[in-house]
Design a protein around this motif. Structure first.
Motif, PDB file in Angstrom:
ATOM      1  N   HIS A 190       0.856  -1.196   0.000  1.00  0.00           N
ATOM      2  CA  HIS A 190       0.000   0.000   0.000  1.00  0.00           C
ATOM      3  C   HIS A 190       0.884   1.236   0.000  1.00  0.00           C
ATOM      4  N   PRO A 191       0.337   2.353  -0.475  1.00  0.00           N
ATOM      5  CA  PRO A 191       1.138   3.586  -0.450  1.00  0.00           C
ATOM      6  C   PRO A 191       1.423   4.019   0.988  1.00  0.00           C
ATOM      7  N   LEU A 192       2.421   4.853   1.162  1.00  0.00           N
ATOM      8  CA  LEU A 192       2.702   5.391   2.500  1.00  0.00           C
ATOM      9  C   LEU A 192       1.526   6.240   2.963  1.00  0.00           C
ATOM     10  N   HIS A 193       0.942   6.963   1.993  1.00  0.00           N
ATOM     11  CA  HIS A 193      -0.214   7.800   2.295  1.00  0.00           C
ATOM     12  C   HIS A 193      -0.918   8.167   0.999  1.00  0.00           C
ATOM     13  N   SER A 194      -2.224   8.444   1.104  1.00  0.00           N
ATOM     14  CA  SER A 194      -2.986   8.859  -0.077  1.00  0.00           C
ATOM     15  C   SER A 194      -4.149   9.713   0.392  1.00  0.00           C
ATOM     16  N   ALA A 195      -4.745  10.458  -0.492  1.00  0.00           N
ATOM     17  CA  ALA A 195      -5.926  11.257  -0.116  1.00  0.00           C
ATOM     18  C   ALA A 195      -6.823  11.452  -1.329  1.00  0.00           C
ATOM     19  N   GLU A 196      -8.090  11.074  -1.168  1.00  0.00           N
ATOM     20  CA  GLU A 196      -9.106  11.235  -2.213  1.00  0.00           C
ATOM     21  C   GLU A 196      -9.228  12.688  -2.641  1.00  0.00           C
ATOM     22  N   GLY A 197      -9.423  12.871  -3.943  1.00  0.00           N
ATOM     23  CA  GLY A 197      -9.792  14.199  -4.443  1.00  0.00           C
ATOM     24  C   GLY A 197      -8.660  15.214  -4.494  1.00  0.00           C
ATOM     25  N   THR A 198      -7.427  14.766  -4.227  1.00  0.00           N
ATOM     26  CA  THR A 198      -6.344  15.753  -4.190  1.00  0.00           C
ATOM     27  C   THR A 198      -5.532  15.791  -5.491  1.00  0.00           C
ATOM     28  N   GLY A 199      -5.798  14.850  -6.408  1.00  0.00           N
ATOM     29  CA  GLY A 199      -5.096  14.858  -7.699  1.00  0.00           C
ATOM     30  C   GLY A 199      -3.636  14.451  -7.568  1.00  0.00           C
TER      31      GLY A 199
END
Ligand code: DQQ
Length: 538
Positions: A190-199
């Motif tokens: 899995h990625p270290l971190h991700s965020a919906e809607g941020t492009g």
């Protein structure tokens, strides 16, 4: 030369000519600072990207060297894009960078110095195993959203880790890769971190900051423990700003947990920025000479492309800034590296002075187009501040209430690169509000009247600064350098960088003022200003 080039800077990093963007692979090696950067050898617009290279003893004066990395193998034949340097144990430097391959796919490549006994690291050889990381059907990575490797860090398990900026649909992410030997890299589950809607997340940066005592001390990128917090910075392609999160790095799960988790999807999630003006694609490195973490960033032009082509260059870097965690733990603090103070000359100091509502006081004795100005204000009438009845974006507030809009407590601050008749000026100032029975300090950089040439982007910038004007002085420092104004509010708690292109306020025609356009008087408790010498840059 300089008479027809009024916008070239005297102490900000820039090449002699052509286009420059992201800082790449900064590091200290062999007692020298190395800076690589995205560069177009053929013109003043983006394209033909290579890694240009300069070295410095002091982060102020820079000597150019030959381009370090340029297209030469299939894995980078269409461009050598951004990346980072890592110092392996023992101090051997390596570089990971994004190459654009013959299919215009983004892939990650390794380069190592040809001769590590050359402190200038002039020549780099590319790994015959390149590319080391590439988009595949199985990992579902889009080949046009897979770039900008970070400095790697070493886990206790002996694996190196590196982040690659990416997105899936509109979900921005920092993909994690692991390797034992720096050559064979495997994507983590899995990625270290991700965020919906941020492009798309460009140029991620991930590093530890000290959280107890000795806050201003920087630490190497692999450091972790109870006494550190981690910072994840991403350059959001959608907003064109550098946003950061403060949180903890869970080294067991290999995930980053931001302190504000739960706010995902909320506009407040990525609220913190390094700089609330024009600033992008920044990168930090650990300076083991001075035990600090140093931040470098790119500032694009605000002039038209036609004007950039005419002047033959585009883009500068900011003055390198030391960066650390504020004692509140809630934000970072940035301050220009102290070496820049070696350029100061002809100091001007004022005794404490009251500046009345409506007053404009010239600051004489310094060169207004090449200056470092520090000013502090004491405010006694906070109770008279304007009431803000609903929260509003500070940048919008600054554009509605520019320097010319009279207020109560503020606007007060500096008018920089101003023409004698004030046909042109850039205003950097504070304005104080009462919001929900608390004091709220707004800091603005108002470019709306910075030039009579309306072809320029003259957007106003602004942010709130976390300073309580009842108990603290309100300080402002502006580094003025012909076409750039880099401002630091509240001892580095808020930064705003602006590009300006005055037509009248150039060379010896420019003026510098302190101003107060509120009804309440404020006290200037400190004014120290210097003319700045020209640095030797490239
Ligand atoms: N600039 C580079 C990319 C990066 C972008 C290309 C950010 O690697 O994503 O010049 O400004």
């Amino acid at each position: 030369y300089s008479s027809n080039q009024p916008y070239r800077t005297a102490y900000h990093f820039q090449p002699l000519k052509n286009w420059i963007n992201d800082p790449n692979g900064p590091m200290r090696y062999g007692g020298l600072y190395h800076l690589f950067y995205q560069y177009n050898p053929k013109g003043a617009v983006w394209g033909n990207i290579v890694w240009a290279h300069s070295v410095s003893k002091d982060l102020v004066n820079w000597t150019p060297l030959d381009h370090a990395i340029h297209p030469s193998q299939p894995s980078d034949i269409n461009g050598c894009w951004s990346g980072s340097a890592t110092l392996l144990p023992g101090g051997k430097p390596v570089i990971l960078y994004t190459g654009i391959d013959p299919n215009n796919h983004q892939v990650q490549n390794l380069a190592i110095p040809k001769n590590i006994s050359d402190p200038l690291l002039r020549e780099w050889k590319k790994s015959p195993k390149n590319p080391l990381m590439q988009p595949t059907f199985s990992n579902k990575i889009n080949s046009s959203s897979f770039r900008d490797p970070t400095t790697a860090w070493l886990g206790k398990d002996g694996f190196w880790r590196v982040l690659i900026g990416s997105k899936i649909n509109t979900k921005g992410m920092a993909i994690l890769y692991k390797s034992k030997n720096f050559v064979n890299w495997v994507e983590a589950k899995h990625p270290l971190h991700s965020a919906e809607g941020t492009g798309m997340w460009e140029c991620p940066d991930f590093y530890p900051v000290l959280n107890q005592n000795k806050l201003t001390i920087g630490v190497d990128t692999s450091v972790n423990g109870d006494y550190v917090k981690h910072v994840l910075k991403v350059s959001l392609d959608d907003t064109k700003h550098d946003h950061y999160l403060i949180g903890t790095y869970d080294a067991v799960k290999d995930i980053f947990v931001p302190d504000n988790h739960g706010l995902e999807g909320n506009h407040q999630y990525f609220e913190l920025r390094y700089d609330y003006g024009k600033y992008y694609a920044s990168k930090t490195f650990f300076d083991d000479g001075k035990n600090r973490r140093v931040l470098l960033g790119w500032v694009n032009e605000s002039s038209s492309v036609a004007d950039d082509v005419k002047k033959g260059w585009s883009g500068i870097h900011t003055i390198p800034r030391a960066i650390w965690l504020h004692k509140s733990g809630k934000q970072l603090v940035q301050w220009p590296v102290k070496e820049i103070e070696n350029l100061r000359m002809n100091p001007v100091n004022w005794p404490t002075k009251v500046i009345k509502g409506g007053e404009l006081i010239p600051i004489t004795g310094v060169n207004p187009v090449q200056a470092d100005v520090e000013i502090s204000f004491e405010v006694n009438d906070v109770g008279k501040a304007e009431i803000l009845d609903h929260m509003i974006d500070p940048q919008i507030l600054c554009s509605q209430k520019g320097a010319a809009v009279k207020g109560r407590v503020g606007p007060f601050g500096l008018l920089v690169v101003a023409s004698k008749g004030l046909q042109e000026y850039t205003a950097v100032f504070f304005r104080i509000f009462r919001y929900q029975h608390k004091n709220l300090v707004l800091m603005c950089s108002d470019q709306s009247r910075s030039s009579l040439n309306k072809e320029n982007d003259m957007t106003t910038y602004g942010t709130f600064v976390d300073v309580d004007p009842l108990h603290e002085k309100l300080s402002l420092r502006s580094l003025i350098d012909h076409s750039v104004v880099e401002s630091f509010g509240g001892e580095g708690r808020a930064c705003i960088t602006a590009r300006v292109y005055p037509t009248l306020a150039i060379h010896d025609k420019a003026m510098l003022y302190a101003f107060n356009n509120g009804t309440s008087a404020v006290k200037i408790t400190r004014l120290n200003a210097w003319s700045m010498k020209k640095a030797k840059i490239n």
